[in-house]
Write an enzyme that holds these catalytic residues in place. Structure first.
Site, PDB file in Angstrom:
ATOM      1  N   CYS A 133       0.863  -1.189   0.000  1.00 43.43           N
ATOM      2  CA  CYS A 133       0.000   0.000   0.000  1.00 43.43           C
ATOM      3  C   CYS A 133       0.893   1.231   0.000  1.00 43.43           C
ATOM      4  O   CYS A 133       1.968   1.229   0.580  1.00 43.43           O
ATOM      5  CB  CYS A 133      -0.862  -0.007   1.259  1.00 43.43           C
ATOM      6  SG  CYS A 133      -2.059   1.350   1.321  1.00 43.43           S
ATOM      7  N   CYS A 159      -0.202   5.156   6.153  1.00 39.83           N
ATOM      8  CA  CYS A 159      -0.784   5.424   7.481  1.00 39.83           C
ATOM      9  C   CYS A 159       0.202   4.979   8.568  1.00 39.83           C
ATOM     10  O   CYS A 159       0.809   3.914   8.468  1.00 39.83           O
ATOM     11  CB  CYS A 159      -2.117   4.690   7.646  1.00 39.83           C
ATOM     12  SG  CYS A 159      -3.368   5.260   6.483  1.00 39.83           S
TER      13      CYS A 159
END
Ligand code: SAH
Length: 350
Positions: free
Chosen positions: A115, A119
């Protein structure tokens, strides 16, 4: 350069019909082939015994047949949760989870290998994005698990590794194939797509007017706090994310779920709860609280039980519909991306 071989499991019935007739066969063969792939969940072309042998041979030569290989399974002793690690054709790996809920058997799938959203609390972000998954690779996570469990999967959540709205076209095709009558025929209402908040694609998805549930990873009640946790917040302001969620509800009539992972001392104060309730006021939504799953490389800790319950009470006081996510599989690597990551580390060490 040789043209890429067509990926037949990513084709819809119409495309498959064109493909089959071009190969000189009758159109009904396309339906047979479609059913083998999406209903019988065939692991290989060889299994498709009612197709002419010469056609099967031709398919094997000229097409890609996506079928994921199970590399590892972790089964929870406590609640029947199973984590699967799948190997893709090119050596990449993805993980998926099977969970038993009262509402039905649920599979959580990955939408990307890795990804790129970064985050700060998430294991999947640590090594960045390797590549997008094909629709067939998303589907086959569900198919292989249903074949393994021999139980019907009724619910699918796109909440594994990856950002589904960063792989938008493949996601849409995946959703359409997953819910097809000729395939597993999963009800759109039983499908949830979770996003970190890519505003233009939330709006595009809303315009499709599907009946799927949108889950929005909020994790903070203010722009400042959100930016510290999620780099994507710098690109799309909280205000615009919330407007896009309101738009999603307007277009689809589907109540949006807000995911709020709680990090002790970061976003779990009574003031955070008050601000969160204010941000969501007047919205038809639901908040799902998730005590953070500690990841070795990150230093976030879950709140104490009392802090979690009082955060929930506070939200309820302001009239927000809220639940605490039931923890499943806490005896196996539960946090997103951990199984995949550990496996890759081990492989590098040997
Ligand atoms: N890219 C999608 C799917 C991510 S995983 C998204 O951002 O929504 C699904 C949810 O788990 C997201 O809300 C994500 O922010 C959250 N999550 C990731 N790592 C976590 C962790 N260690 N503890 C708790 N929640 C986590």
């Amino acid at each position: 350069m040789q043209a890429e071989k067509p990926d037949i499991k990513s084709m819809n019935l119409e495309e498959l019909t064109a493909f089959v007739t071009e190969a000189g066969l009758k159109p009904f063969r396309a339906r047979q082939l479609y059913r083998w792939m999406h209903r019988q969940l065939a692991d290989s072309i060889d299994e498709m015994t009612n197709l002419p042998a010469a056609f099967r041979e031709q398919l094997k030569q000229s097409c890609t047949y996506t079928s994921l290989r199970m590399k590892q399974i972790q089964a929870s002793e406590q609640d029947g949760t199973r984590k699967y690690l799948f190997l893709l054709e090119d050596g990449n790996m993805v993980e998926s989870v099977f969970m038993r809920y009262k509402t039905g058997n649920t599979v959580c799938i990955s939408s990307q290998a890795g990804c790129r959203m970064g985050c700060k609390f998430c294991a999947s972000a640590i090594n960045g994005l390797s590549r997008n998954l094909l629709p067939s690779e998303m589907l086959d996570q569900v198919y292989r698990i249903q074949a393994d469990r021999k139980e019907r999967i009724s619910h699918v959540v796109v909440m594994g590794t990856g950002e589904p709205l960063d792989n938008y076209d493949s996601l849409l095709r995946f959703l359409s194939l997953l819910c097809q009558e000729e395939g597993l025929h999963i009800s759109q209402r039983n499908v949830t797509v979770s996003t970190c908040g890519i505003v233009p694609n939330i709006r595009r998805l809303a315009d499709q007017r599907l009946q799927i549930t949108l889950a929005l990873s909020l994790h903070a009640p203010s722009q400042g706090k959100r930016e510290k946790l999620m780099p994507i917040a710098k690109r799309y302001a909280l205000e615009d994310v919330l407007l896009a969620c309101r738009y999603y509800f307007e277009k689809t009539g589907r109540r949006v779920t807000f995911e709020y992972s709680l990090f002790a001392g970061v976003n779990d104060t009574p003031e955070d709860a008050r601000l969160l309730a204010k941000q969501l006021s007047g919205m038809s939504c639901h908040v799902n609280l998730i005590p953070v799953n500690p990841v070795r490389e990150r230093d976030f800790m879950p709140p104490k039980r009392e802090a979690l319950l009082s955060f929930k009470k506070n939200l309820e006081k302001y009239g927000i519909n809220v639940t605490i996510r039931r923890e499943l599989g806490s005896d196996i690597d539960a946090a997103c991306g951990q199984l995949r990551k550990r496996y890759m580390e081990r492989r590098c060490m040997t």
